[in-house]
Design a protein around this motif. Structure first.
Motif, PDB file in Angstrom:
ATOM      1  N   ILE A 164       0.830  -1.212   0.000  1.00  0.00           N
ATOM      2  CA  ILE A 164       0.000   0.000   0.000  1.00  0.00           C
ATOM      3  C   ILE A 164       0.858   1.253   0.000  1.00  0.00           C
ATOM      4  CG2 ILE A 164      -1.819   1.251   1.230  1.00  0.00           C
ATOM      5  CD1 ILE A 164      -2.721  -1.428   2.348  1.00  0.00           C
ATOM      6  N   MET A 165       1.905   1.233   0.809  1.00  0.00           N
ATOM      7  CA  MET A 165       2.701   2.455   0.941  1.00  0.00           C
ATOM      8  C   MET A 165       3.872   2.477  -0.051  1.00  0.00           C
ATOM      9  SD  MET A 165       0.854   3.708   3.323  1.00  0.00           S
ATOM     10  CE  MET A 165       1.728   5.255   3.372  1.00  0.00           C
ATOM     11  N   SER A 166       4.027   1.393  -0.805  1.00  0.00           N
ATOM     12  CA  SER A 166       5.131   1.259  -1.776  1.00  0.00           C
ATOM     13  C   SER A 166       6.485   1.572  -1.149  1.00  0.00           C
ATOM     14  CB  SER A 166       4.930   2.205  -2.977  1.00  0.00           C
ATOM     15  OG  SER A 166       3.724   1.930  -3.577  1.00  0.00           O
ATOM     16  N   LYS A 167       6.672   1.085   0.084  1.00  0.00           N
ATOM     17  CA  LYS A 167       7.939   1.344   0.770  1.00  0.00           C
ATOM     18  C   LYS A 167       8.802   0.098   0.715  1.00  0.00           C
ATOM     19  CE  LYS A 167       6.935   5.105   3.844  1.00  0.00           C
ATOM     20  NZ  LYS A 167       6.480   5.575   5.107  1.00  0.00           N
ATOM     21  N   LYS A 168      10.086   0.301   0.456  1.00  0.00           N
ATOM     22  CA  LYS A 168      10.999  -0.845   0.471  1.00  0.00           C
ATOM     23  C   LYS A 168      11.304  -1.202   1.925  1.00  0.00           C
ATOM     24  CE  LYS A 168      14.770  -1.129  -2.001  1.00  0.00           C
ATOM     25  NZ  LYS A 168      15.686  -0.342  -2.837  1.00  0.00           N
ATOM     26  N   LYS A 169      11.387  -2.495   2.193  1.00  0.00           N
ATOM     27  CA  LYS A 169      11.688  -2.930   3.550  1.00  0.00           C
ATOM     28  C   LYS A 169      13.071  -2.426   3.965  1.00  0.00           C
ATOM     29  CE  LYS A 169      11.629  -7.014   6.191  1.00  0.00           C
ATOM     30  NZ  LYS A 169      11.964  -8.395   6.255  1.00  0.00           N
TER      31      LYS A 169
END
Ligand SMILES: N[C@@H](CCC(=O)N[C@@H](CS)C(=O)NCC(=O)O)C(=O)O
Length: 321
Positions: A164-169
């Motif tokens: 959803i947030m398109s954040k890389k881990k």
């Protein structure tokens, strides 16, 4: 009722005997254990209405007051704004299967609330678990996102971040990752010995648990007293298991360790909370207004950070009653 009472008593005895308790024994109680803090969580007051709302400028006259209120509120919101995802990334249907005061469930809720992702809640009965009968995974939280089942709080948060947030881990050695792990491996284990420290605190905890949880009338009465008694003994074993001698000292030390980690920053994430801030806040939420949480705020420096988190996480994004 008799079945519940005797099973609670059996567990009490097995725990009190002091043998190594398998995780499934205290777990049945742990699942009810951190359950039902009506004083904390989404229902906590939004302090900023009072601190930064129109009343702040009342003495300046109506126009001045309004101008002050608008300016301070927007300045405040600019610094402490939620971070909603782009509308097109929002899933249509998010359902959280939870126990109200389970620390892991509250961790997921802190994330959903902060990122303003609307969700429904299904309160699971910890004794029958009938609401999650369909699931092979028998713990909570379980999050259904448009029909896809996600299990385990940290994994759920990672998945939501990517999807959803398109954040890389973040990397394994990252500060954020390190403190998220500290929450799962250390902080959560300090909580139960504290909220069941003595008979009055155990009863206070189970009063919350039974007042807010999904229990039948008879379960409520039985679980409150038998559960409190059982957990009082179980928590002694948990102390041994996690090498805790003085539970309050351990709680205060954890709170101070966290404040040290902030190193003068508003949040670990800087001017905005990161996943570690949300994790610490989430797991502390159920105990914040119990005796142990009040003591923690009174005896450590964590209160300011906690209040900032309450403000920035703001109102719950939960959509069902
Ligand atoms: N690692 C899991 C732990 C979840 C967990 O232990 N949940 C407890 C409630 S606080 C539970 O469902 N226990 C049920 C059981 O062990 O049967 C997570 O982070 O979600």
């Amino acid at each position: 009722m008799r079945r519940i009472t005797s099973s609670v008593l059996l567990r009490t005895l097995s725990a009190a005997r002091g043998g190594a308790i398998s995780f499934s024994v205290p777990n049945r109680f742990l699942q009810v254990a951190l359950y039902g803090s009506s004083a904390g969580g989404a229902r906590a007051p939004r302090r900023w209405w009072f601190t930064y709302g129109p009343f702040a400028g009342a003495s300046l006259g109506v126009a001045g007051a309004l101008a002050t209120a608008v300016a301070t509120t927007s300045a405040y919101q600019e610094v402490f704004a939620k971070e909603p995802p782009p509308p097109e990334a929002l899933p249509n249907d998010v359902v959280l299967y939870q126990y109200e005061a389970c620390p892991f469930c509250n961790k997921v809720k802190a994330y959903l609330d902060y990122y303003d992702i609307p969700y429904k809640v299904v309160e699971v009965n910890p004794l029958s678990k009938k609401e999650i009968k369909w699931s092979e995974y028998k713990k909570v939280p379980i999050l259904m996102v448009d029909g896809e089942q996600l299990n385990d709080s940290s994994a759920i948060i990672d998945m939501l971040g990517e999807k959803i947030m398109s954040k890389k881990k973040a990397g394994e050695d990252d500060e954020e990752t390190k403190w998220r792990r500290w929450v799962d491996n250390h902080l959560v284990h300090v909580l139960s010995p504290n909220i069941y420290r003595n008979t009055s605190e155990a009863l206070e905890s189970f009063d919350y648990i039974t007042s807010n949880g999904n229990f039948s009338f008879t379960e409520k009465i039985t679980v409150k007293y038998a559960g409190a008694a059982a957990m009082y003994f179980v928590s002694k074993n948990l102390k041994k298991k996690y090498n805790i001698t003085d539970e309050r000292a351990a709680l205060y030390e954890a709170a101070e360790t966290w404040v040290d980690a902030l190193n003068g920053r508003e949040f670990l994430g800087g001017s905005k909370p990161n996943l570690a801030d949300l994790a610490v806040f989430g797991v502390l939420r159920p105990i914040r207004y119990l005796r142990s949480g009040k003591d923690m705020v009174e005896h450590t420096r964590i209160g300011d950070w906690y209040s900032r988190m309450e403000s920035v996480v703001g109102e719950s994004a939960r959509v069902n009653a």
